[in-house]
Motif scaffolding. Structure first.
Motif, PDB file in Angstrom:
ATOM      1  N   THR A 156      39.420  68.345  27.747  1.00 45.40           N
ATOM      2  CA  THR A 156      39.207  69.794  27.798  1.00 45.40           C
ATOM      3  C   THR A 156      39.833  70.519  26.609  1.00 45.40           C
ATOM      4  OG1 THR A 156      41.100  70.063  29.277  1.00 45.40           O
ATOM      5  CG2 THR A 156      38.929  69.914  30.302  1.00 45.40           C
ATOM      6  N   ALA A 157      40.953  70.036  26.103  1.00 41.58           N
ATOM      7  CA  ALA A 157      41.587  70.701  24.951  1.00 41.58           C
ATOM      8  C   ALA A 157      40.688  70.622  23.721  1.00 41.58           C
ATOM      9  CB  ALA A 157      42.947  70.070  24.655  1.00 41.58           C
ATOM     10  N   SER A 158      40.125  69.446  23.451  1.00 41.72           N
ATOM     11  CA  SER A 158      39.250  69.316  22.284  1.00 41.72           C
ATOM     12  C   SER A 158      37.910  70.020  22.523  1.00 41.72           C
ATOM     13  CB  SER A 158      39.047  67.844  21.901  1.00 41.72           C
ATOM     14  OG  SER A 158      38.549  67.088  22.975  1.00 41.72           O
ATOM     15  N   TYR A 159      37.479  70.076  23.788  1.00 47.18           N
ATOM     16  CA  TYR A 159      36.246  70.804  24.110  1.00 47.18           C
ATOM     17  C   TYR A 159      36.466  72.306  23.902  1.00 47.18           C
ATOM     18  CZ  TYR A 159      31.626  70.933  26.282  1.00 47.18           C
ATOM     19  OH  TYR A 159      30.281  71.080  26.504  1.00 47.18           O
ATOM     20  N   ALA A 160      37.614  72.796  24.306  1.00 45.13           N
ATOM     21  CA  ALA A 160      37.932  74.220  24.100  1.00 45.13           C
ATOM     22  C   ALA A 160      37.998  74.533  22.606  1.00 45.13           C
ATOM     23  CB  ALA A 160      39.245  74.580  24.792  1.00 45.13           C
ATOM     24  N   ALA A 161      38.560  73.619  21.816  1.00 43.62           N
ATOM     25  CA  ALA A 161      38.604  73.818  20.361  1.00 43.62           C
ATOM     26  C   ALA A 161      37.188  73.882  19.794  1.00 43.62           C
ATOM     27  CB  ALA A 161      39.403  72.701  19.697  1.00 43.62           C
ATOM     28  N   LEU A 162      36.301  73.038  20.305  1.00 50.13           N
ATOM     29  CA  LEU A 162      34.898  73.073  19.883  1.00 50.13           C
ATOM     30  C   LEU A 162      34.266  74.415  20.233  1.00 50.13           C
ATOM     31  CD1 LEU A 162      32.226  71.754  18.885  1.00 50.13           C
ATOM     32  CD2 LEU A 162      31.924  70.920  21.231  1.00 50.13           C
ATOM     33  N   MET A 163      34.534  74.932  21.427  1.00 46.32           N
ATOM     34  CA  MET A 163      33.981  76.217  21.834  1.00 46.32           C
ATOM     35  C   MET A 163      34.512  77.343  20.948  1.00 46.32           C
ATOM     36  SD  MET A 163      31.797  75.790  24.309  1.00 46.32           S
ATOM     37  CE  MET A 163      31.318  74.386  23.319  1.00 46.32           C
ATOM     38  N   ARG A 164      35.799  77.279  20.575  1.00 48.95           N
ATOM     39  CA  ARG A 164      36.359  78.295  19.672  1.00 48.95           C
ATOM     40  C   ARG A 164      35.666  78.256  18.315  1.00 48.95           C
ATOM     41  NH1 ARG A 164      40.852  76.187  21.791  1.00 48.95           N
ATOM     42  NH2 ARG A 164      41.808  77.447  23.397  1.00 48.95           N
TER      43      ARG A 164
END
Length: 196
Positions: free
Chosen positions: A82-90
């Motif tokens: 989820t942390a890397s997915y959130a970074a992708l969304m940002r």
């Protein structure tokens, strides 16, 4: 009709700027000519009427927003939690908001699509294809969550972009970042309805 692709692209880029600045009522062939810095009547050589100009402008916005399959694959490769997915969304929100005029033009086109069936057809097909491709990429990468989670993120991120571009002072940047992280966690990790 003339078929100079570079001139057509320049006219459509001018149409995007006119739509973003003036709204759909301000989008005329004459306004596009003026924005593009070409002789009056040039746009009418490329677009038979306003409907065609609107549809072609919608196509051009998506061309410019699309980073391409290679770039998407590269961006998705390091996403594993989820942390890397959130970074992708940002990064995705930042990329889209960087093309401010394009997204604002797209909002104008969506409103105009409620009155123009041809434009509605184009936008419906394009958005449906984008949503389907996002779900497929997510599933192919074996990321957490399901198709519903991806759809929820699509909706949340789109509205976050609208908020950022139209009323940027509503949510401070730190709050937006926290909301992206929370949206990813909730959409991808929360059990769905009826889960035990």
């Amino acid at each position: 009709m003339r078929q100079n692709p570079a001139r057509r692209a320049a006219l459509l880029d001018a149409a995007i700027e006119v739509l973003a600045r003036e709204g759909s009522r301000g989008l005329t062939q004459r306004a596009v000519d003026k924005e593009a810095g070409v002789p009056v009547g040039t746009a009418s050589n490329y677009f038979r009427n306003r409907d065609e100009l609107l549809v072609q402008t919608g196509t051009r916005v998506y061309e410019r927003l699309d980073p391409g399959e290679d770039a998407l694959a590269e961006q998705l490769a390091p996403v594993r939690d989820t942390a890397s997915y959130a970074a992708l969304m940002r990064r995705t929100v930042a990329r889209i908001t960087a093309f401010r005029s394009g997204y604002l033009a797209l909002l104008e086109l969506r409103l105009e699509a409620t009155r123009r069936p041809g434009l509605r057809t184009l936008l419906t097909q394009r958005v449906r294809a984008d949503v389907d491709a996002n779900v497929a990429r997510h599933e192919d990468a074996g990321l957490p969550g399901d198709a519903t989670g991806v759809l929820l993120l699509y909706l949340a991120m789109n509205w976050l972009v609208v908020e950022e571009l139209t009323l940027p002072d509503v949510l401070p940047e730190a709050v937006r970042d926290e909301l992206i992280t929370s949206a990813v966690q909730r959409a991808l990790l929360s059990p769905g309805p009826g889960a035990a």
